[in-house]
Scaffold this motif. Structure first.
Motif, PDB file in Angstrom:
ATOM      1  N   SER A  39       9.655 -20.012 -32.672  1.00 58.45           N
ATOM      2  CA  SER A  39       8.883 -19.393 -31.595  1.00 58.45           C
ATOM      3  C   SER A  39       9.449 -19.831 -30.254  1.00 58.45           C
ATOM      4  O   SER A  39       9.821 -21.001 -30.081  1.00 58.45           O
ATOM      5  N   ASP A  40       9.470 -18.914 -29.303  1.00 60.22           N
ATOM      6  CA  ASP A  40       9.914 -19.252 -27.951  1.00 60.22           C
ATOM      7  C   ASP A  40       8.937 -20.197 -27.256  1.00 60.22           C
ATOM      8  O   ASP A  40       9.293 -20.847 -26.281  1.00 60.22           O
ATOM      9  N   GLY A  96       0.024 -22.601 -29.043  1.00 56.43           N
ATOM     10  CA  GLY A  96       0.304 -21.185 -28.788  1.00 56.43           C
ATOM     11  C   GLY A  96       1.338 -20.645 -29.759  1.00 56.43           C
ATOM     12  O   GLY A  96       1.211 -19.527 -30.254  1.00 56.43           O
ATOM     13  N   ALA A  97       2.358 -21.450 -30.046  1.00 55.58           N
ATOM     14  CA  ALA A  97       3.394 -21.035 -30.994  1.00 55.58           C
ATOM     15  C   ALA A  97       2.816 -20.851 -32.387  1.00 55.58           C
ATOM     16  O   ALA A  97       3.070 -19.843 -33.052  1.00 55.58           O
ATOM     17  N   VAL A  98       2.015 -21.817 -32.833  1.00 53.14           N
ATOM     18  CA  VAL A  98       1.418 -21.742 -34.163  1.00 53.14           C
ATOM     19  C   VAL A  98       0.456 -20.546 -34.239  1.00 53.14           C
ATOM     20  O   VAL A  98       0.442 -19.804 -35.216  1.00 53.14           O
ATOM     21  N   ARG A  99      -0.325 -20.339 -33.183  1.00 54.57           N
ATOM     22  CA  ARG A  99      -1.252 -19.198 -33.123  1.00 54.57           C
ATOM     23  C   ARG A  99      -0.482 -17.881 -33.223  1.00 54.57           C
ATOM     24  O   ARG A  99      -0.851 -16.976 -33.975  1.00 54.57           O
ATOM     25  N   GLU A 100       0.612 -17.767 -32.467  1.00 56.26           N
ATOM     26  CA  GLU A 100       1.431 -16.549 -32.446  1.00 56.26           C
ATOM     27  C   GLU A 100       2.038 -16.274 -33.824  1.00 56.26           C
ATOM     28  O   GLU A 100       2.045 -15.139 -34.297  1.00 56.26           O
ATOM     29  N   LEU A 107       7.369 -21.301 -39.888  1.00 52.63           N
ATOM     30  CA  LEU A 107       7.044 -22.651 -39.423  1.00 52.63           C
ATOM     31  C   LEU A 107       8.040 -23.674 -39.962  1.00 52.63           C
ATOM     32  O   LEU A 107       7.967 -24.839 -39.612  1.00 52.63           O
ATOM     33  N   ASP A 108       8.971 -23.239 -40.823  1.00 51.72           N
ATOM     34  CA  ASP A 108       9.921 -24.117 -41.502  1.00 51.72           C
ATOM     35  C   ASP A 108       9.151 -25.157 -42.318  1.00 51.72           C
ATOM     36  O   ASP A 108       9.421 -26.351 -42.265  1.00 51.72           O
TER      37      ASP A 108
END
Length: 96
Positions: free
Chosen positions: A15-16, A24-28, A78-79
């Motif tokens: 995620s950027d 925010g990345a996890v939510r996206e 999420l690797d």
């Protein structure tokens, strides 16, 4: 609603927004995979850097014509090193 706990490297979600806005990345990533990130559940191992992280997600049961969560793809983005699927509290109570 089934829940999933995903364990992943703290340095590699795709995620950027990572690492400046990890929630925010996890939510996206969750939204992109038809799951819901459970706010405030993201935790990291001590020591910082690229240790491990864990987060909880709400998923959906696959039904005819449903848009079931894509747990494998969520884990891949999420690797993840581990993905665990759990029953939610309501289902757990029914089994007691």
């Amino acid at each position: 609603m089934p829940r999933a706990k995903v364990k992943f490297s703290g340095g590699s979600p795709q995620s950027d927004l990572w690492p400046s806005d990890p929630e925010g990345a996890v939510r996206e990533i969750a939204i992109a995979n038809q799951a819901t990130y459970i706010e405030g559940s993201l935790v990291f191992s001590t020591g910082g850097g690229t240790g491990t992280a864990e987060a909880l997600f709400e998923t959906v049961e696959p039904e005819e014509e449903s848009k079931a969560s894509r747990l494998h793809r969520l884990g891949a983005q999420l690797d993840a090193s581990e993905v665990h699927l759990y029953v939610g509290p309501d289902d757990w109570k029914l089994r007691q």
